[in-house]
Design a protein around this motif. Structure first.
Motif, mmCIF file in Angstrom:
data_model
loop_
_atom_site.group_PDB
_atom_site.id
_atom_site.type_symbol
_atom_site.label_atom_id
_atom_site.label_comp_id
_atom_site.label_asym_id
_atom_site.label_seq_id
_atom_site.Cartn_x
_atom_site.Cartn_y
_atom_site.Cartn_z
ATOM 1 N N GLN A 3 0.688 -1.293 -0.056
ATOM 2 C CA GLN A 3 -0.138 -0.046 0.118
ATOM 3 C C GLN A 3 0.860 1.268 -0.023
ATOM 4 O O GLN A 3 1.942 1.335 0.620
ATOM 5 N N ARG A 4 0.411 2.266 -0.676
ATOM 6 C CA ARG A 4 1.208 3.406 -0.919
ATOM 7 C C ARG A 4 0.772 4.490 0.208
ATOM 8 O O ARG A 4 -0.565 4.447 0.645
ATOM 9 N N TYR A 5 1.628 5.113 0.717
ATOM 10 C CA TYR A 5 1.511 6.202 1.905
ATOM 11 C C TYR A 5 1.133 7.497 1.118
ATOM 12 O O TYR A 5 1.953 8.384 0.468
ATOM 13 N N THR A 6 -0.239 7.953 0.899
ATOM 14 C CA THR A 6 -0.584 9.043 -0.005
ATOM 15 C C THR A 6 -1.092 10.284 1.014
ATOM 16 O O THR A 6 -0.717 10.215 2.124
ATOM 17 N N LYS A 7 -1.062 11.214 0.355
ATOM 18 C CA LYS A 7 -1.290 12.480 0.918
ATOM 19 C C LYS A 7 -2.588 12.476 1.941
ATOM 20 O O LYS A 7 -2.681 13.018 2.968
ATOM 21 N N ARG A 8 -3.675 11.702 1.369
ATOM 22 C CA ARG A 8 -4.974 11.429 2.105
ATOM 23 C C ARG A 8 -4.522 10.891 3.260
ATOM 24 O O ARG A 8 -5.172 11.194 4.233
ATOM 25 N N THR A 9 -3.825 9.631 3.249
ATOM 26 C CA THR A 9 -3.677 9.176 4.618
ATOM 27 C C THR A 9 -2.815 10.019 5.446
ATOM 28 O O THR A 9 -3.295 10.026 6.684
ATOM 29 N N LEU A 11 -3.100 13.335 5.788
ATOM 30 C CA LEU A 11 -4.055 14.168 6.341
ATOM 31 C C LEU A 11 -4.979 13.760 7.540
ATOM 32 O O LEU A 11 -5.396 14.141 8.595
ATOM 33 N N LEU A 12 -5.444 12.416 7.093
ATOM 34 C CA LEU A 12 -6.189 11.614 7.957
ATOM 35 C C LEU A 12 -5.556 11.263 9.313
ATOM 36 O O LEU A 12 -5.935 11.436 10.298
ATOM 37 N N GLU A 13 -4.211 11.035 9.290
ATOM 38 C CA GLU A 13 -3.380 10.893 10.555
ATOM 39 C C GLU A 13 -3.364 12.212 11.228
ATOM 40 O O GLU A 13 -3.410 12.048 12.449
ATOM 41 N N ILE A 14 -3.235 13.303 10.587
ATOM 42 C CA ILE A 14 -3.067 14.516 11.182
ATOM 43 C C ILE A 14 -4.406 14.856 11.901
ATOM 44 O O ILE A 14 -4.471 15.204 13.353
ATOM 45 N N LEU A 15 -5.362 14.481 11.004
ATOM 46 C CA LEU A 15 -6.703 14.873 11.822
ATOM 47 C C LEU A 15 -6.954 14.033 13.028
ATOM 48 O O LEU A 15 -7.684 14.670 14.084
ATOM 49 N N THR A 16 -6.476 12.977 12.959
ATOM 50 C CA THR A 16 -6.988 11.846 14.088
ATOM 51 C C THR A 16 -6.110 12.288 15.236
ATOM 52 O O THR A 16 -6.477 12.249 16.563
ATOM 53 N N ILE A 17 -4.636 12.773 14.958
ATOM 54 C CA ILE A 17 -3.863 13.210 16.212
ATOM 55 C C ILE A 17 -4.590 14.428 16.842
ATOM 56 O O ILE A 17 -4.564 14.672 18.077
ATOM 57 N N LEU A 18 -5.023 15.482 16.091
ATOM 58 C CA LEU A 18 -5.839 16.534 16.467
ATOM 59 C C LEU A 18 -6.889 16.037 17.281
ATOM 60 O O LEU A 18 -7.176 16.847 18.337
ATOM 61 N N LEU A 19 -7.720 15.139 16.687
ATOM 62 C CA LEU A 19 -9.206 14.920 17.658
ATOM 63 C C LEU A 19 -8.788 14.124 19.010
ATOM 64 O O LEU A 19 -9.333 14.248 19.894
ATOM 65 N N GLY A 20 -7.542 13.511 18.944
ATOM 66 C CA GLY A 20 -7.198 12.850 20.180
ATOM 67 C C GLY A 20 -6.519 13.981 21.054
ATOM 68 O O GLY A 20 -7.138 13.734 22.363
#
Length: 275
Positions: A3-9, A11-20
Motif C-alpha cells: 500500500q502506498r502512503y498517500t497525501k490523503r492518509t 491528512l487523516l493521520e493529522i486529523l486523528t492526532i488533532l481529535l485525540g
C-alpha cells in the motif's frame, strides 16, 4: 500488494492526532489544576502550576477517607457486575433458545426499558426500596443496578448467543448434560468476549454513578467516591483544588481496569453481529 502512503492518509493521520488532543484537553485541565493552590486556580485555570501542590492529594485522601469510600465503590461495582452477568446471561439464553411470542414480548419489554429516563422512575424506585427495607445497604443498591442494567446487558447477550451454533448444545445433551449443565459448561465459557464487554461498560457506569447512590446511600459510612467528592462543593465555598485531586484519585482505579481490558470491547461487540 504494497500500500502506498498517500497525501490523503497523511491528512487523516493529522486529523486523528488533532481529535485525540482535543479529547485529552479535559484531562489536562483536571491534572494541572489538581496540582495548584485554590487561589492559583481562580487566577488562571489553563496555566502551568507555578509550584506543584502535591499536598492536595494527601489532603483529599484524608478528607475523602479514601480507603473506606474506595472499598464501598469496589464492593458495589464488583457485586453489581456479578449479579448482572449471572442473571442476564441466563435470561438472554432462555429468550434466544425459546423462540416463541412470549419470549419476543419479554425481550421487547427489556429493550424498551432502556429508553426510560432514570429521573422519571427515581422517586417511585426510592419509595419501593424504602418499603422493602433496602435503603442504606449495599445489597439494596446492587439489586437496583441489576434491574437498571438488565435491558442493555440482555440486549448484548441476546445478539451474541444467536451466533453460537445450537449443534454444540445438542451434542452435549446427547452426552447426558442437563440444560443447566449445558449453559454453564458449554455456552457460558463461549460468552467470555461479550461478558468482558458488559463488565467494562457497566463498571464505567456504576463506578461513576452519582444520582442513585445519593438517593439510596444516605449514611456517611456507605458513601462512594463520587458521593464523597461532592462534599467538597458547599453552599458558600467550592474547594476546587481538593475536589480535582479527589477526581484523579477516583479515576485512576477505573483507568487501570479499563486499559487492561479495553481490547475486549471491540471484539465483544462485533462478535455478536457475526454469524
Amino acid at each position: 500488494m504494497e500500500q502506498r502512503y498517500t497525501k490523503r492518509t497523511f491528512l487523516l493521520e493529522i486529523l486523528t492526532i488533532l481529535l485525540g488532543l482535543i479529547f485529552l484537553i479535559p484531562f489536562y485541565f483536571i491534572i494541572i489544576n489538581s496540582l495548584k493552590s485554590f487561589s492559583e486556580i481562580l487566577l488562571n485555570t489553563a496555566a502551568w502550576p507555578k509550584e506543584f501542590q502535591w499536598n492536595n492529594y494527601a489532603e483529599a485522601w484524608k478528607r475523602l477517607q479514601y480507603p473506606k469510600v474506595f472499598l464501598n465503590s469496589l464492593l458495589i461495582t464488583v457485586f453489581s457486575n456479578l449479579v448482572i452477568v449471572i442473571f442476564n446471561s441466563m435470561a438472554a439464553y432462555r429468550l434466544v433458545r425459546s423462540p416463541n411470542k412470549i419470549s419476543k414480548i419479554i425481550f421487547i419489554l427489556f429493550i424498551s426499558a432502556m429508553v426510560i429516563p432514570f429521573q422519571s422512575i427515581m422517586i417511585p424506585l426510592v419509595r419501593v426500596t424504602s418499603q422493602l427495607g433496602l435503603l442504606n445497604s449495599i445489597p439494596g443498591i446492587v439489586i437496583m443496578y441489576l434491574g437498571l442494567g438488565a435491558g442493555f446487558s440482555i440486549f448484548l447477550y441476546h445478539g451474541f448467543i444467536k451466533a453460537i451454533p445450537r449443534e454444540i448444545e445438542e451434542a452435549a445433551i446427547v452426552d447426558g448434560c442437563s440444560s443447566f449443565c449445558v449453559f454453564w459448561r458449554i455456552v457460558f465459557p463461549l460468552l467470555k468476549p461479550i461478558t468482558v464487554t458488559i463488565v467494562i461498560l457497566n463498571s464505567l457506569w456504576i463506578w461513576n454513578d452519582f444520582l442513585l447512590p445519593l438517593l439510596v446511600l444516605q449514611e456517611q459510612n456507605l458513601r462512594t467516591i463520587p458521593l464523597a467528592t461532592f462534599f467538597f462543593f458547599g453552599q458558600y465555598t467550592k474547594q476546587w483544588d481538593l475536589a480535582l485531586a479527589a477526581l484523579i484519585l477516583g479515576i485512576i482505579p477505573l483507568l487501570i481496569f479499563f486499559f487492561f481490558l479495553q481490547r475486549h470491547i471491540i471484539k465483544g461487540i462485533t462478535a455478536g453481529s457475526i454469524k
